[in-house]
Design a protein around this motif. Structure first.
Motif, PDB file in Angstrom:
ATOM      1  N   ARG A 117       0.827  -1.203   0.000  1.00  0.00           N
ATOM      2  CA  ARG A 117       0.000   0.000   0.000  1.00  0.00           C
ATOM      3  C   ARG A 117       0.865   1.259   0.000  1.00  0.00           C
ATOM      4  O   ARG A 117       0.651   2.180  -0.788  1.00  0.00           O
ATOM      5  CB  ARG A 117      -0.934   0.001   1.213  1.00  0.00           C
ATOM      6  CG  ARG A 117      -1.834   1.221   1.241  1.00  0.00           C
ATOM      7  CD  ARG A 117      -2.882   1.158   2.316  1.00  0.00           C
ATOM      8  NE  ARG A 117      -2.278   0.906   3.633  1.00  0.00           N
ATOM      9  CZ  ARG A 117      -2.840   1.278   4.785  1.00  0.00           C
ATOM     10  NH1 ARG A 117      -3.985   1.903   4.782  1.00  0.00           N
ATOM     11  NH2 ARG A 117      -2.249   1.001   5.921  1.00  0.00           N
ATOM     12  N   ALA A 118       1.867   1.278   0.904  1.00  0.00           N
ATOM     13  CA  ALA A 118       2.737   2.461   0.978  1.00  0.00           C
ATOM     14  C   ALA A 118       3.482   2.644  -0.348  1.00  0.00           C
ATOM     15  O   ALA A 118       3.658   3.767  -0.821  1.00  0.00           O
ATOM     16  CB  ALA A 118       3.724   2.318   2.127  1.00  0.00           C
ATOM     17  N   TRP A 119       3.912   1.536  -0.948  1.00  0.00           N
ATOM     18  CA  TRP A 119       4.646   1.612  -2.218  1.00  0.00           C
ATOM     19  C   TRP A 119       3.764   2.200  -3.305  1.00  0.00           C
ATOM     20  O   TRP A 119       4.155   3.115  -4.038  1.00  0.00           O
ATOM     21  CB  TRP A 119       5.121   0.206  -2.595  1.00  0.00           C
ATOM     22  CG  TRP A 119       5.963   0.153  -3.829  1.00  0.00           C
ATOM     23  CD1 TRP A 119       7.241   0.616  -3.981  1.00  0.00           C
ATOM     24  CD2 TRP A 119       5.580  -0.409  -5.097  1.00  0.00           C
ATOM     25  NE1 TRP A 119       7.679   0.371  -5.258  1.00  0.00           N
ATOM     26  CE2 TRP A 119       6.699  -0.254  -5.956  1.00  0.00           C
ATOM     27  CE3 TRP A 119       4.434  -1.032  -5.579  1.00  0.00           C
ATOM     28  CZ2 TRP A 119       6.674  -0.709  -7.273  1.00  0.00           C
ATOM     29  CZ3 TRP A 119       4.418  -1.488  -6.885  1.00  0.00           C
ATOM     30  CH2 TRP A 119       5.535  -1.312  -7.724  1.00  0.00           C
ATOM     31  N   LEU A 120       2.547   1.689  -3.391  1.00  0.00           N
ATOM     32  CA  LEU A 120       1.628   2.179  -4.411  1.00  0.00           C
ATOM     33  C   LEU A 120       1.275   3.649  -4.161  1.00  0.00           C
ATOM     34  O   LEU A 120       1.240   4.458  -5.088  1.00  0.00           O
ATOM     35  CB  LEU A 120       0.351   1.324  -4.420  1.00  0.00           C
ATOM     36  CG  LEU A 120      -0.685   1.738  -5.466  1.00  0.00           C
ATOM     37  CD1 LEU A 120      -0.190   1.403  -6.870  1.00  0.00           C
ATOM     38  CD2 LEU A 120      -2.018   1.046  -5.208  1.00  0.00           C
ATOM     39  N   LEU A 121       1.033   3.983  -2.888  1.00  0.00           N
ATOM     40  CA  LEU A 121       0.666   5.371  -2.574  1.00  0.00           C
ATOM     41  C   LEU A 121       1.801   6.341  -2.909  1.00  0.00           C
ATOM     42  O   LEU A 121       1.554   7.483  -3.297  1.00  0.00           O
ATOM     43  CB  LEU A 121       0.254   5.501  -1.104  1.00  0.00           C
ATOM     44  CG  LEU A 121      -1.084   4.842  -0.740  1.00  0.00           C
ATOM     45  CD1 LEU A 121      -1.400   5.025   0.733  1.00  0.00           C
ATOM     46  CD2 LEU A 121      -2.228   5.374  -1.594  1.00  0.00           C
ATOM     47  N   THR A 122       3.032   5.887  -2.761  1.00  0.00           N
ATOM     48  CA  THR A 122       4.164   6.733  -3.150  1.00  0.00           C
ATOM     49  C   THR A 122       4.091   7.066  -4.640  1.00  0.00           C
ATOM     50  O   THR A 122       4.289   8.208  -5.050  1.00  0.00           O
ATOM     51  CB  THR A 122       5.499   6.029  -2.859  1.00  0.00           C
ATOM     52  OG1 THR A 122       5.489   5.567  -1.507  1.00  0.00           O
ATOM     53  CG2 THR A 122       6.673   6.961  -3.068  1.00  0.00           C
TER      54      THR A 122
ATOM     55  N   TYR B 245       4.167   7.382  11.149  1.00  0.00           N
ATOM     56  CA  TYR B 245       5.009   8.506  10.739  1.00  0.00           C
ATOM     57  C   TYR B 245       6.085   8.044   9.750  1.00  0.00           C
ATOM     58  O   TYR B 245       6.433   8.753   8.807  1.00  0.00           O
ATOM     59  CB  TYR B 245       5.667   9.150  11.967  1.00  0.00           C
ATOM     60  CG  TYR B 245       4.747  10.044  12.774  1.00  0.00           C
ATOM     61  CD1 TYR B 245       3.371  10.041  12.557  1.00  0.00           C
ATOM     62  CD2 TYR B 245       5.254  10.907  13.731  1.00  0.00           C
ATOM     63  CE1 TYR B 245       2.526  10.859  13.303  1.00  0.00           C
ATOM     64  CE2 TYR B 245       4.427  11.732  14.482  1.00  0.00           C
ATOM     65  CZ  TYR B 245       3.058  11.706  14.266  1.00  0.00           C
ATOM     66  OH  TYR B 245       2.239  12.526  14.997  1.00  0.00           O
ATOM     67  N   LYS B 246       6.609   6.856  10.009  1.00  0.00           N
ATOM     68  CA  LYS B 246       7.667   6.322   9.138  1.00  0.00           C
ATOM     69  C   LYS B 246       7.139   6.119   7.717  1.00  0.00           C
ATOM     70  O   LYS B 246       7.788   6.514   6.744  1.00  0.00           O
ATOM     71  CB  LYS B 246       8.160   4.993   9.727  1.00  0.00           C
ATOM     72  CG  LYS B 246       9.141   4.223   8.871  1.00  0.00           C
ATOM     73  CD  LYS B 246      10.511   4.870   8.913  1.00  0.00           C
ATOM     74  CE  LYS B 246      11.517   4.143   8.027  1.00  0.00           C
ATOM     75  NZ  LYS B 246      11.173   4.138   6.601  1.00  0.00           N
ATOM     76  N   GLU B 247       5.953   5.532   7.623  1.00  0.00           N
ATOM     77  CA  GLU B 247       5.370   5.299   6.296  1.00  0.00           C
ATOM     78  C   GLU B 247       5.068   6.623   5.606  1.00  0.00           C
ATOM     79  O   GLU B 247       5.298   6.786   4.403  1.00  0.00           O
ATOM     80  CB  GLU B 247       4.085   4.468   6.424  1.00  0.00           C
ATOM     81  CG  GLU B 247       4.326   3.024   6.828  1.00  0.00           C
ATOM     82  CD  GLU B 247       3.035   2.296   7.199  1.00  0.00           C
ATOM     83  OE1 GLU B 247       2.829   1.179   6.703  1.00  0.00           O
ATOM     84  OE2 GLU B 247       2.235   2.841   7.991  1.00  0.00           O
ATOM     85  N   ILE B 248       4.560   7.562   6.391  1.00  0.00           N
ATOM     86  CA  ILE B 248       4.248   8.878   5.819  1.00  0.00           C
ATOM     87  C   ILE B 248       5.523   9.553   5.310  1.00  0.00           C
ATOM     88  O   ILE B 248       5.551  10.124   4.216  1.00  0.00           O
ATOM     89  CB  ILE B 248       3.540   9.774   6.864  1.00  0.00           C
ATOM     90  CG1 ILE B 248       2.159   9.198   7.172  1.00  0.00           C
ATOM     91  CG2 ILE B 248       3.417  11.208   6.363  1.00  0.00           C
ATOM     92  CD1 ILE B 248       1.428   9.892   8.303  1.00  0.00           C
ATOM     93  N   ALA B 249       6.581   9.438   6.105  1.00  0.00           N
ATOM     94  CA  ALA B 249       7.858  10.035   5.695  1.00  0.00           C
ATOM     95  C   ALA B 249       8.323   9.445   4.366  1.00  0.00           C
ATOM     96  O   ALA B 249       8.795  10.165   3.480  1.00  0.00           O
ATOM     97  CB  ALA B 249       8.912   9.811   6.775  1.00  0.00           C
ATOM     98  N   ASP B 250       8.159   8.125   4.212  1.00  0.00           N
ATOM     99  CA  ASP B 250       8.581   7.478   2.965  1.00  0.00           C
ATOM    100  C   ASP B 250       7.744   7.947   1.789  1.00  0.00           C
ATOM    101  O   ASP B 250       8.267   8.223   0.711  1.00  0.00           O
ATOM    102  CB  ASP B 250       8.460   5.951   3.094  1.00  0.00           C
ATOM    103  CG  ASP B 250       9.525   5.386   4.026  1.00  0.00           C
ATOM    104  OD1 ASP B 250      10.485   6.121   4.324  1.00  0.00           O
ATOM    105  OD2 ASP B 250       9.381   4.230   4.456  1.00  0.00           O
ATOM    106  N   ILE B 251       6.451   8.039   2.010  1.00  0.00           N
ATOM    107  CA  ILE B 251       5.560   8.396   0.901  1.00  0.00           C
ATOM    108  C   ILE B 251       5.745   9.863   0.505  1.00  0.00           C
ATOM    109  O   ILE B 251       5.860  10.198  -0.668  1.00  0.00           O
ATOM    110  CB  ILE B 251       4.094   8.117   1.270  1.00  0.00           C
ATOM    111  CG1 ILE B 251       3.876   6.614   1.419  1.00  0.00           C
ATOM    112  CG2 ILE B 251       3.148   8.683   0.208  1.00  0.00           C
ATOM    113  CD1 ILE B 251       2.543   6.230   1.992  1.00  0.00           C
TER     114      ILE B 251
END
Lengths: 276, 217
Positions: B101-106, B180-186
């Motif tokens: 999900r995080a990858w796709l959202l990025t 927060y970590k996922e948000i930072a990546d995206i």
């Protein structure tokens, strides 16, 4: 922890993203400070309510179908790589490119980018090499040091001979390459001898020529794959350096004669070396 | 120019191609071999597509929601999501993570920003009137604010006023519940920035809500 710090960390605390020590510190503060505790509670319910009430835009069913069919188009479109030649001609027909946002980027932006890169390349090449520090700078220093040392320590030549047929075999035997050695006595640059040297992390041949009372060290080693370029001249500490390459070798001539004479030397040398 | 002997190639093909061993009966016919090879590739491509769809289609709603909040326009959102899925599919082989999900959202996020920047949207970053709304609506009490904060339409309007990077971070946190970590990546910002940006986004959203509530009165 004071109120200011607590307010600063409030969002992290609400989101459960503080480390345990910070968490404890803020909890401690909230027990002590009524105002911050009030602010925290208001903030918590507000964020909760906003989160719940924010509309969530689910994808319409037709978007799913659109994506699935564009993915199918994409897979049938891919050419067969490493395939049997001609096979894809039979089984695949080209489809038109799917609509792409990227393809709509105005070309003039790409043009501008290209122009900037072009300008950078030009600037890089026009700025005299001598003004830029870099591997060349370092090499030039080494070359001059080597030239000066050769004149200083009575170690100008390992093999002193004006006969190219003496100097060349001697060098060939000592090195893993065979530089061209020519005598330019008739042209006013008599060969004095040859020497082994060590430059640019490798053994190199040094050919010594004379011009009136001056000496020229001509350093030769095989041209690297980087083919570090063009002919160039520079002046360092009153010495002239002249660099050129041919398909086989790197040449660096170092001397205290003037630049014009050194260039003349280079031309004569190039004319004389046997071409294959 | 060396010329290849067509007969030799034809002879060599069935022997060199692994798939050919199953087609002994047709060994002498290179066309059959070609067919088998292509069939295999098509099967592989199909498998790849299936595993991609299984991994990524469940996140279609999240992708669409983020794109819709960023672009504020249904048609653009759909185009971006479709484009993002194609891009994701092309680089799916290089994706070895577990957080699909995080990858796709990025990718959705980056594709959205490409479009935003292209259309000269001025609100990608938060340089403008962040301070302007911050005053003058003190009359709206926290209780009134809370009362109105269940009004979806009001929240949508207030959200749409925010700069894209605020809409983005609020969506990712409030709706997707990402860390927060996922948000930072995206969002491609340092982890340490997430908390402060989120705090600013929430403060700004509060002010926008207050301003709207104040106007309604």
């Amino acid at each position: 922890m004071n109120c200011e710090e607590a307010i600063k960390l409030m969002d992290g605390y609400l989101d459960g993203e503080l480390d345990p020590i910070m968490n404890q510190a803020i909890e401690h503060h909230l027990r002590e400070c009524h105002n911050c505790d009030q602010a925290y509670k208001t903030q918590r319910s507000l964020i909760g309510a906003i989160g719940n009430a924010t509309p969530y835009f689910k994808a319409p069913a037709e978007l799913r179908e659109r994506i699935r069919s564009s993915l199918r188009e994409e897979t049938t479109e891919q050419p067969v790589r490493n395939g049997v030649p001609g096979a894809h001609v039979v089984f695949h027909k080209r489809q038109p490119e799917p609509r792409s946002i990227l393809s709509e980027i105005p070309w003039n932006w790409l043009g501008l980018a290209a122009a900037i890169i072009f300008a950078a390349i030009i600037a890089f090449n026009v700025v005299p090499r001598s003004q830029r520090p870099g591997p060349d700078q370092f090499l030039a220093t080494q070359l001059i040091a080597s030239h000066v040392r050769s004149l200083m320590a009575n170690h100008l030549t390992d093999v002193a001979s004006s006969d190219q047929h003496t100097v060349k075999p001697w060098l060939d035997a000592k090195l893993d390459f065979a530089p061209a050695v020519v005598d330019l006595s008739e042209k006013g640059f008599p060969l004095v001898g040859g020497r082994l040297d060590y430059l640019d992390n490798r053994p190199v041949a040094a050919l010594i020529y004379q011009r009136h009372k001056h000496f020229i060290n001509l350093f030769v080693w095989p041209a690297g794959s980087d083919a570090a370029g063009a002919t160039r001249a520079m002046t360092r500490q009153g010495y002239q350096l002249f660099h050129w390459v041919d398909p086989d070798f790197n040449y660096w001539a170092v001397s205290d004669i003037n630049a014009k004479e050194l260039q003349e030397f280079k031309q004569l040398f190039e004319e004389q070396i046997p071409h294959h | 120019m060396p010329r290849y002997d067509a007969n030799k190639i034809a002879m060599a093909l069935p022997l060199k191609t692994a798939d050919a061993s199953q087609t002994e009966d047709f060994e002498s016919d290179p066309k059959i071999v070609k067919f088998v090879v292509v069939k295999k590739r098509e099967e592989q491509a199909k498998e790849e597509l299936t595993s991609f769809e299984e991994a990524m289609l469940p996140h279609l709603d999240a992708a669409h929601n983020l794109a819709k909040w960023l672009l504020r326009n249904e048609e653009d959102a759909q185009d971006v999501v479709q484009e993002a899925y194609l891009r994701a599919f092309r680089s799916f082989a290089g994706f070895h993570g577990t957080n699909g999900r995080a990858w796709l959202l990025t990718i959705v996020r980056n594709t959205s920003y490409t479009l935003l920047k292209k259309s000269h949207a001025v609100d990608v970053t938060t340089s403008f009137d962040e301070e302007i709304h911050a005053s003058g609506h003190e009359s709206v009490s926290p209780a009134t604010l809370l009362e109105h904060s269940e009004d979806a339409q009001l929240i949508k309007e207030a959200m749409d006023e925010l700069p894209a990077e605020f809409r983005e971070i609020l969506t990712l946190r409030h709706q997707e519940g990402l860390s927060y970590k996922e948000i930072a990546d995206i969002a491609q910002i340092p982890s340490g920035t997430v908390m402060s940006r989120l705090a600013r986004a929430r403060a700004k959203l509060r002010e926008c809500l207050k301003a709207r509530i104040g106007k309604e009165k």
